[in-house]
Enzyme design. Sequence first.
Site, PDB file in Angstrom:
ATOM      1  N   ASP A 270       0.820  -1.211   0.000  1.00 52.80           N
ATOM      2  CA  ASP A 270       0.000   0.000   0.000  1.00 52.80           C
ATOM      3  C   ASP A 270       0.856   1.264   0.000  1.00 52.80           C
ATOM      4  O   ASP A 270       0.362   2.345   0.334  1.00 52.80           O
ATOM      5  CB  ASP A 270      -0.921   0.017   1.235  1.00 52.80           C
ATOM      6  CG  ASP A 270      -2.316  -0.494   0.898  1.00 52.80           C
ATOM      7  OD1 ASP A 270      -2.552  -0.863  -0.266  1.00 52.80           O
ATOM      8  OD2 ASP A 270      -3.175  -0.522   1.796  1.00 52.80           O
ATOM      9  N   ASP A 329       3.042  -9.398   9.217  1.00 45.81           N
ATOM     10  CA  ASP A 329       3.330  -7.986   9.001  1.00 45.81           C
ATOM     11  C   ASP A 329       4.745  -7.828   8.442  1.00 45.81           C
ATOM     12  O   ASP A 329       5.558  -8.756   8.475  1.00 45.81           O
ATOM     13  CB  ASP A 329       3.168  -7.204  10.300  1.00 45.81           C
ATOM     14  CG  ASP A 329       1.704  -6.940  10.631  1.00 45.81           C
ATOM     15  OD1 ASP A 329       0.843  -7.199   9.765  1.00 45.81           O
ATOM     16  OD2 ASP A 329       1.426  -6.484  11.758  1.00 45.81           O
ATOM     17  N   ASP A 331       7.485  -6.496   9.354  1.00 52.86           N
ATOM     18  CA  ASP A 331       8.699  -6.646  10.156  1.00 52.86           C
ATOM     19  C   ASP A 331       8.831  -8.035  10.764  1.00 52.86           C
ATOM     20  O   ASP A 331       9.713  -8.254  11.603  1.00 52.86           O
ATOM     21  CB  ASP A 331       8.724  -5.599  11.272  1.00 52.86           C
ATOM     22  CG  ASP A 331       7.520  -5.703  12.190  1.00 52.86           C
ATOM     23  OD1 ASP A 331       6.405  -5.831  11.662  1.00 52.86           O
ATOM     24  OD2 ASP A 331       7.685  -5.638  13.424  1.00 52.86           O
ATOM     25  N   ASP A 423      -8.016  -7.143  13.390  1.00 50.65           N
ATOM     26  CA  ASP A 423      -7.657  -8.475  13.866  1.00 50.65           C
ATOM     27  C   ASP A 423      -8.564  -8.924  15.011  1.00 50.65           C
ATOM     28  O   ASP A 423      -9.051 -10.056  15.034  1.00 50.65           O
ATOM     29  CB  ASP A 423      -6.191  -8.508  14.292  1.00 50.65           C
ATOM     30  CG  ASP A 423      -5.793  -7.292  15.123  1.00 50.65           C
ATOM     31  OD1 ASP A 423      -6.698  -6.517  15.518  1.00 50.65           O
ATOM     32  OD2 ASP A 423      -4.597  -7.121  15.390  1.00 50.65           O
TER      33      ASP A 423
END
Length: 697
Positions: A270, A329, A331, A423
Amino acid sequence: MVPGIDMSKWWAKEERKGTPVIVKMENPNYSLLEIESPDSAFRAVDKDRGKNAKQLTWVILLRAHKAAGCVAWLGNGVWSLLSTIKKRLILGEGVKMENDKSGKGKLLYRIILGFLITALAFLAFELFAHFNGWHYYLQSTSLQHMIPRTIEIQGLLHEVYVGWVNFRVGYIAPLIQSLSTFCVVLFMIQSLDRLVLCFGCFWIKMKKIKPQFQAEPFKSDDAENPGSFHPMVLVQIPMCNEREVYEQSISAVCQLDWPKDRILIQVLDDSDDETIQWLIKSEVSKWSQKGVNIIYRHRLVRTGYKAGNLKSAMNCDYVKDYEFVAIFDADFQPNPDFLEQTVPHFKGNPEIGLVQARWTFVNKDENLLTRLQNVNLCFHFEVEQQVNGMYLNFFGFNGTAGVWRIKALEESGGWLERTTVEDMDIAVRAHLHGWKFIYLDDVRVLCELPESYEAYRKQQHRWHSGPMQLFRLCLPAILSSKLSSLKKANLILLFFLLRKLILPFYSFTLFCIILPLTMFVPEAELPIWVICYIPVFMSFLNILPAPGSFPFIVPYLLFENTMSVTKFNAMISGLFQLGSSYEWIVTKKAGRASEPDLLAMEERETKAMNQPQLFRGASDSGLSELTKLKEHQESTPKPDKKKTNKIYKKELTLAFLLLTAALRSLLSAQGVHFYFLLFQGVTFLLVGLDLIGEQMS
C-alpha cells in the site's frame, strides 16, 4: 636484682616470612598500603578486643568512597535533567510540540492543566498556613474531624482557611473517598483476574499441557510428488512504506518449508512512495526468478488501511483454490518450519479456525523502552493468550504470525474496515460463529518493537481506542448470539470491560488524579497497600514471564502508570467515537535484524558487488524507470537529518502536578506517598521531555 631480659633484639633477628603485598585503591587520596608480612596485618585478635582500628578505618573510608560515588552519580543525573529542561522547555532547542488533533485530547490536557494551576494555588495557601501554625487536619480514616467552633479567628486569611478546611472535610473529602474506594474495588478485581491467569499459566507449565498433532500428518507415499497431501496455503505480507524491513520479511517468507506448488505468497503493498514500490517489486522479481510462487499487488486507493488491503487480496479469483492463509506484518521473520508447526493442527479438527504463534523481539534489549515493552508482551502471550487459548479456545487475534482457515474468515464476514483493530474484530466474529482457536507458545516469530516513544505512543493509542469502537459495534451481536451465558460473560465482562476499559480507567484516575488530590485533602486517604504493596506485587507477576527484566520492576511500574494517560485518552476516544479513534498510523520500524539475518544480508551484498544485478522479471520500461529513480536519489543531496524531540504537554503537566503534590505531602509527613509521587512525577517528566527510547529522525 634479677637482670631484665630484652627480647626485642631477638625477635628482630627472626626472618620475615611472606611476600610483600600492595593494595591499590581507586581514590588517589589514599592510594597505597604496604603489608610487609602476614603477621603485621593478619595477626589473630582476641574477640574481646574488637576489630583492629586500622581495618575499621579502611572499611569506613571504602563506604564513604561508595557513598560519594552514588552522590556524584545522582548529582550528575539531576544536573543533566535540569539542563535538558532548560534546553527544551525554556530555550526550545531541537524540540517540536505535540500536535494533538483530537478534541478530547485537548480537553483532557486543559483539565489536567486546570488541576495543576489549582494545586499550585492550594500549595501556596497551605504553605502560608503551615508556617503560621494552622494545623487543622488529622491523618485518620475518620471524616468526622471538624475544627472546634471556639477557635480564635486571627484574621481574614485565617477565617478563609478555617472555612476551606470545614468545606473540604464536609463535602470534598467524602466525594474523593467514595471515588477512591470505587477505583480500589476495580483495582482489586483486575488484580484478582491477573492472579487467576497466572495460576492458570503455572498449572499449564507444571502439567506440560500443550496442543499436539500427529507426526508427519501430510506424509505421502508418492515418491515423485511427496507434497501432494499438503494443503494449499496462501501467505500474505501487508505493508505500507516499509522501506526498512520489506527485504528481510520477504526473504524469510520465501524460505518457508512447504511444497512450492502448494503455496502462494502475496506481497500486498500500500506504499504511496514510488521509490519504495519499485524496490519491493524488484525484491519480489528476484525471488520469483528463483522459482518461488510470489506475486506483487498494489492498490491505487488505500481505503480501509490494513483491513481494506487484506479484503482486496482475498477477493482475487484464485483464492478459492486455497484452504489456509498465513499473515505476516512487514517486520516479521518466520522460521522456515513455521507452516510445518502450525498447519498440522487443523488436520482432524474441523472446528479450529485460527492457529496463533508467539512473537519474539530482535531488539528487546535496545533501550529501556523496548525492555519495558518486552515485559508487557511476554505476559500477554505467555499468560493471557496461552491460558485463554487452552481453557476457552478463544483469544484476540494478534493481526500477524497466525494461520486462518479461509472458510472461517468467509463465514465470519471477512475483513471489515469499520475499526482500526481488524484483527480483534474478525476474532470476535469468528468466536460468535463457533470457531475455536489454538495458541502455540513454542512456535515463535521474530519481529521488531518500536524504539521511540512517539511510535510506541501512537501504536498504543490505536490498540486501546479500537477495542472500545469494536465493543460498541459488537455488543448487540454478542447478546443475541448462540454462545453460552458463561462465554458471553467472559467476552463482555473480562475481554472487553475489565481488560480494555477498566484497566486504563482506574490506573489513570487512581494514581494520576485521586492520589495527588488526597495530598491537598488529607482527610481522604489512600492506604499504603494500594499505592505500594499491591502494585509492586502485580508488577512482580507481570515480570515473571520475562525473568531477565526483574531489575526493571520499579521503572516498569512507574512507566505503566505514565502510559495510563495515553491509554485513557484512547479509550475515551474509542468509546465515544471521536475523530482520533479512526486514525491509523503505521508504526515506525528501525529495520533491526537478528545475527543470522545480518550475516545472510552481508553475504548477499558481497555477491551483488561481484555480479551485475539483473531484474529479469521487470519490463524494459520498468528497468529504465527504476534506473532513473536510483540516479535521481544519488544526484539529489541528502538533507541532514537532525534528531528532534517532541514535548508531550499532558505528560509534562501531570509531572508538575505530581511533583507539587509530593511537596504538599511533606507537610503531612506522609513518607511513602512522598516517594511514590516524587518518582512518578520524575517519570512523567522524563516521558514528557521525550527522554525515553530512541528519538525519531
